[in-house]
Design a protein around this motif. Structure first.
Motif: not given
Length: 301
Positions: A238-254
């Protein structure tokens, strides 16, 4: 008995950067560090030639690691540092040394102005063969590189750490990988930036038009799956803030883009029992070569 953080050490600038990173990580984890130097046997015809005197051999196998360990103790008070000399093929010897380690840390030559890593055959072989987490550190990596700028806009280790970045494939998430990333973020007291890249179904790759509404629907589905996968981990940490990003595109480049603002990038490697193939994966391979932050590769089933 506590695990140890192992460092592959050969006296090069990249291995010295790895030892410094390992010492900083050891302080975060309360663990000892062991510098492992591998001396590869010389073929018999060469061994009989006077190419390497006893004094030079002693210098590289005893003096250099000893002085490196002494320097680490001075710069990182409270961190226990030991040295070990082993003989064998470097990749195999380091993989054996890492079997009971918390982490194995390796140095990698930087790519100069291009950023990223230049990972040699030994490094790739170790990453592909060991079942323990392996961290790659670029030559020239500084402690301040892992931190935000201070209030005056200057690099400073007194400033907060940069976020930890996790590359996550929601189609095959693994607890070992996710747990490692959450733990790394918790120890640094920083947000965990979870990056999930997704692509179109295969039949769209062959020329079928993609309606905007369907693309939005796909994006919502991928984002929902990512949120659901992370929910129990947010409850566990619970002490860890999570910023989740789901995007269209190459996982490597992201992930490579996200590494520019990260203190650590965490990616996975699926363990395969076959003796054929690189055993690393295309995304992890790309991140290893192009990320601008230290990269942790976590093996999982």
């Amino acid at each position: 008995m506590p695990r140890t953080i192992i460092v592959g050490f050969d006296g090069s600038p990249e291995s010295r950067a790895a030892t410094e990173w390992a010492a900083r990580e050891a302080k975060l984890r309360g663990l000892p560090v062991r510098l492992v130097q591998v001396w590869e046997p010389v073929p018999e015809p060469m061994a009989q030639a006077p190419l390497l005197g006893a004094e030079t051999h002693q210098h590289w196998t005893e003096r250099v690691p000893r002085e490196a360990a002494e320097g680490l103790r001075l710069r990182h008070p409270g961190v226990e540092v030991a040295t070990e000399h082993v003989t064998g093929r470097p990749a195999e010897a380091l993989a054996r040394a890492a079997q009971d380690a918390e982490l194995l840390v390796l140095g990698s030559r930087g790519l100069g102005g291009l950023g990223g890593f230049l990972v040699g055959s030994v490094g790739l072989a170790v990453v592909a063969s060991t079942e323990r987490p392996v961290v790659l550190v670029r030559a020239g990596e500084q402690a301040t590189d892992e931190h935000e700028m201070d209030e005056a806009g200057m690099p400073s280790t007194a400033a907060p750490f940069r976020p930890v970045v996790l590359g996550l494939d929601v189609s095959s998430p693994d607890e070992t990988l996710i747990g490692f990333a959450f733990d790394a973020a918790r120890r640094r007291n920083v947000p965990l930036h979870v990056v999930h890249g997704w692509n179109l179904p295969p039949y769209y790759a062959y020329g079928m038009a993609l309606e905007a509404a369907f693309q939005r629907e796909l994006a919502e589905v991928e984002s929902t799956v990512l949120t659901q996968e992370l929910r129990p981990w947010q409850q566990k940490f619970p002490e860890v803030e999570v910023v989740a990003e789901s995007r269209y595109g190459s996982p490597s480049n992201l992930l490579i883009d996200a590494s520019q603002e990260a203190s650590l990038v965490v990616v996975g490697r699926r363990m395969r029992r076959s003796s054929l193939g690189a055993h690393i994966g295309t995304v992890t391979h790309a991140v290893l070569h192009h990320a601008t932050a230290p990269v942790a590769v976590v093996a999982h089933d």
